[in-house]
Structure formats: C-alpha cells, structure tokens
Scaffold this active site. Structure first.
Site, PDB file in Angstrom:
ATOM      1  N   ARG A 183     -11.990  -9.924  -2.355  1.00 58.72           N
ATOM      2  CA  ARG A 183     -11.695  -9.114  -1.171  1.00 58.72           C
ATOM      3  C   ARG A 183     -11.436  -7.660  -1.551  1.00 58.72           C
ATOM      4  NH1 ARG A 183      -6.741  -6.190   0.742  1.00 58.72           N
ATOM      5  NH2 ARG A 183      -6.830  -6.216   3.017  1.00 58.72           N
ATOM      6  N   VAL A 184     -12.006  -6.737  -0.813  1.00 62.37           N
ATOM      7  CA  VAL A 184     -11.722  -5.313  -0.943  1.00 62.37           C
ATOM      8  C   VAL A 184     -11.119  -4.847   0.370  1.00 62.37           C
ATOM      9  CG1 VAL A 184     -12.683  -2.998  -1.238  1.00 62.37           C
ATOM     10  CG2 VAL A 184     -13.546  -4.901  -2.623  1.00 62.37           C
ATOM     11  N   GLY A 185      -9.973  -4.239   0.301  1.00 62.77           N
ATOM     12  CA  GLY A 185      -9.315  -3.741   1.498  1.00 62.77           C
ATOM     13  C   GLY A 185      -9.676  -2.303   1.788  1.00 62.77           C
ATOM     14  N   ASP A 186      -8.813  -1.650   2.541  1.00 64.68           N
ATOM     15  CA  ASP A 186      -9.126  -0.284   2.974  1.00 64.68           C
ATOM     16  C   ASP A 186      -8.726   0.760   1.936  1.00 64.68           C
ATOM     17  OD1 ASP A 186      -6.398  -0.712   3.374  1.00 64.68           O
ATOM     18  OD2 ASP A 186      -6.299   0.743   5.000  1.00 64.68           O
ATOM     19  N   THR A 221      -1.385   2.565   6.102  1.00 60.77           N
ATOM     20  CA  THR A 221      -0.939   1.330   5.475  1.00 60.77           C
ATOM     21  C   THR A 221      -0.912   0.237   6.530  1.00 60.77           C
ATOM     22  OG1 THR A 221       0.804   0.300   4.146  1.00 60.77           O
ATOM     23  CG2 THR A 221       1.512   1.807   5.869  1.00 60.77           C
ATOM     24  N   GLY A 222      -1.047  -1.005   6.092  1.00 58.65           N
ATOM     25  CA  GLY A 222      -1.023  -2.112   7.039  1.00 58.65           C
ATOM     26  C   GLY A 222      -2.154  -3.080   6.803  1.00 58.65           C
ATOM     27  N   ASP A 223      -2.659  -3.659   7.876  1.00 61.58           N
ATOM     28  CA  ASP A 223      -3.726  -4.654   7.798  1.00 61.58           C
ATOM     29  C   ASP A 223      -5.050  -3.954   7.534  1.00 61.58           C
ATOM     30  OD1 ASP A 223      -5.581  -6.657   8.110  1.00 61.58           O
ATOM     31  OD2 ASP A 223      -4.600  -7.564   9.834  1.00 61.58           O
ATOM     32  N   GLY A 224      -5.356  -3.802   6.247  1.00 57.95           N
ATOM     33  CA  GLY A 224      -6.535  -3.034   5.861  1.00 57.95           C
ATOM     34  C   GLY A 224      -7.838  -3.632   6.345  1.00 57.95           C
ATOM     35  N   THR A 264       0.829  -1.204   0.000  1.00 57.66           N
ATOM     36  CA  THR A 264       0.000   0.000   0.000  1.00 57.66           C
ATOM     37  C   THR A 264       0.869   1.263   0.000  1.00 57.66           C
ATOM     38  OG1 THR A 264      -1.702  -1.163   1.241  1.00 57.66           O
ATOM     39  CG2 THR A 264      -1.828   1.242   1.202  1.00 57.66           C
TER      40      THR A 264
END
Length: 255
Positions: free
Chosen positions: A148-151, A171-174, A120
């Site tokens: 899957r859709v992240g942040d 950034t990171g675990d969305g 990200t």
C-alpha cells in the site's frame, strides 16, 4: 516545482531524507520499494536497518491472534481470517455494475484511521528569502495491506508548496485524501485569493461531501505567513513558530 518522494521503502529509517536525495540527485520524482532502499543507502543513509520495534511486533502478534482483524480488505472471502483471500463470487463474475461499485465505496465506513493509529507528520517552512518548502513523513496506516502507498509521497496530496502563493500539509485517511489532492486544492484556492482558513475548509469540505465518515485535516499558510487549519472527524492541532517567537504555539482546530 521540485519534488522528491519515496514509497514502500524498507530498511531505511530516514524516509524524508531519502526523498530529499531523490529531489537533489536524480531527475526522477519518486522511487519505490527495494530499489528506493538501495538508492538511499548508496547515497549515504544508514542501512539496511531492522525497523521493527518490540511494540510493533507485539501489536502485529495480537492482530494475527485476532484473525487479522481489523484490516483494509473489502468484498473478499473469507472476511474474518488471515486469508488467503478471494474476490466475492458475484464480483468475480462481474455481476455488479460500475455505478453500484462506486456507490458502495462512497458509503463504506472507514473506522481504522484516527489520531491513535497513524503518524503522518507534514511541515511547511518559509525562509528569509521567501522560498517555501513542504514535506511529509509517515509509516502509513496500521495493518495496511503490504504494498500500500498512501498520500505521503503524492505531490499535492499530503503536502504542496509554491513560493508565489504558500503551502499546505495534510494528515489523516490518506487513501481517501489522495483522491482529492487537497493540498494542491488549498494552494490553488489561495492563488485565486482565498484566505488560508477558507481555502483549508473548502478542501476538507470537498472530501467530506463525498466521504462523510472520513477522518483528516489540513493546514494552510500563505506566503505572508498567515495560517489556518481545517479538519473533519477529529479535533486537529498544528504548531507554528516564527523568528519573533520564543517557542512554538499550538493551535487547536475543531471539526
């Protein structure tokens, strides 16, 4: 308060440009999937393009050889194969309460997201007129479940900006971070008078209090250019440049 986003978009390399086209040439906020790709190509972006690389195909093949482990499935069987997957018997019969399910989610270990397996990029820019823009581009999490859709495309999660206040990127675990809208939280905290460092730490601590194993970071910048970062689970770096600098300066933030 102008936003454009795309999600689950294949065959088009320039996701951030596609998101900008959504903002500039539609009255929508987000387009997803195949239709997002069709829109982007119709608006002049190159495609359809095969986005697989030799490296990604080799990584996928090794993952398949390892029975699709690790992956992001939980409470399914068989747990150590490539599926097809089915809900575990007790869950399928509704023999777990809502409160128990929520607690299980909060206590789960999440080892898959770290600085080595996601990409990200979030950025904020302030122009000479004081306008502020923020954006995010990402391929998502390695070995994610299709669909899957992240942040990344979620306004307020991985990026947020308000010219009256400032901006934030994350950034990171969305999958965890999007449940808290940390960048919206950062900007609203700065609106109430918090300095960027305290606003960033406050947003990260809210997540860490609920998910102590999560990995993530945010940067915050106010409308005057003061900036800071905060992180949990890793050492985070972000870069800054302004017109008075010859090159970017990299700042390191300890968890």
């Amino acid at each position: 308060m102008e936003v454009g986003a795309v999600a689950a978009m294949r065959y088009v390399r320039d996701g951030i440009k596609a998101a900008q086209l959504v903002m500039q040439y539609t009255q929508h906020t987000m387009l997803v999937g195949e239709q997002a790709s069709i829109f982007a190509i119709s608006m002049g972006l190159p495609g359809p393009t095969n986005l697989s690389s030799t490296e990604s195909l080799e990584k996928w093949a090794k993952w398949k050889e390892s029975n699709c482990q690790p992956n992001f499935r939980k409470n399914v069987s068989p747990a150590d194969s490539c599926g097809p997957y089915h809900p575990e018997h007790a869950l399928a019969l509704g023999k777990i309460t809502c409160s128990m399910a929520n607690l299980d989610g909060l206590n789960e270990s999440r080892p898959f997201i770290d600085r080595r397996n996601h990409d990200t990029i979030a950025m904020a820019v302030i122009d000479t007129m004081g306008h502020i823009a923020a954006g995010t581009s990402t391929n998502g999490a390695t070995f994610k479940i299709p669909g899957r859709v992240g942040d990344g495309p979620i306004a307020g999660s991985s990026a947020y900006a308000d010219a009256e206040v400032g901006a934030c990127g994350a950034t990171g675990d969305g999958d965890i971070m999007m449940r808290f809208l940390p960048c919206y939280q950062v900007v609203e905290s700065m609106r109430r008078g918090m300095q960027p460092e305290l606003a960033a730490k406050d947003a990260i601590s809210r997540i860490a209090n609920k998910y102590p194993d999560f990995t993530g970071a945010v940067f915050a910048v106010n409308k005057d250019g003061a900036h800071a970062g905060a992180c949990h689970g890793w050492t985070f770096q972000y870069s800054v440049r302004n017109p008075g600098m010859d090159d970017v300066e990299v700042f390191t933030v300890l968890p």
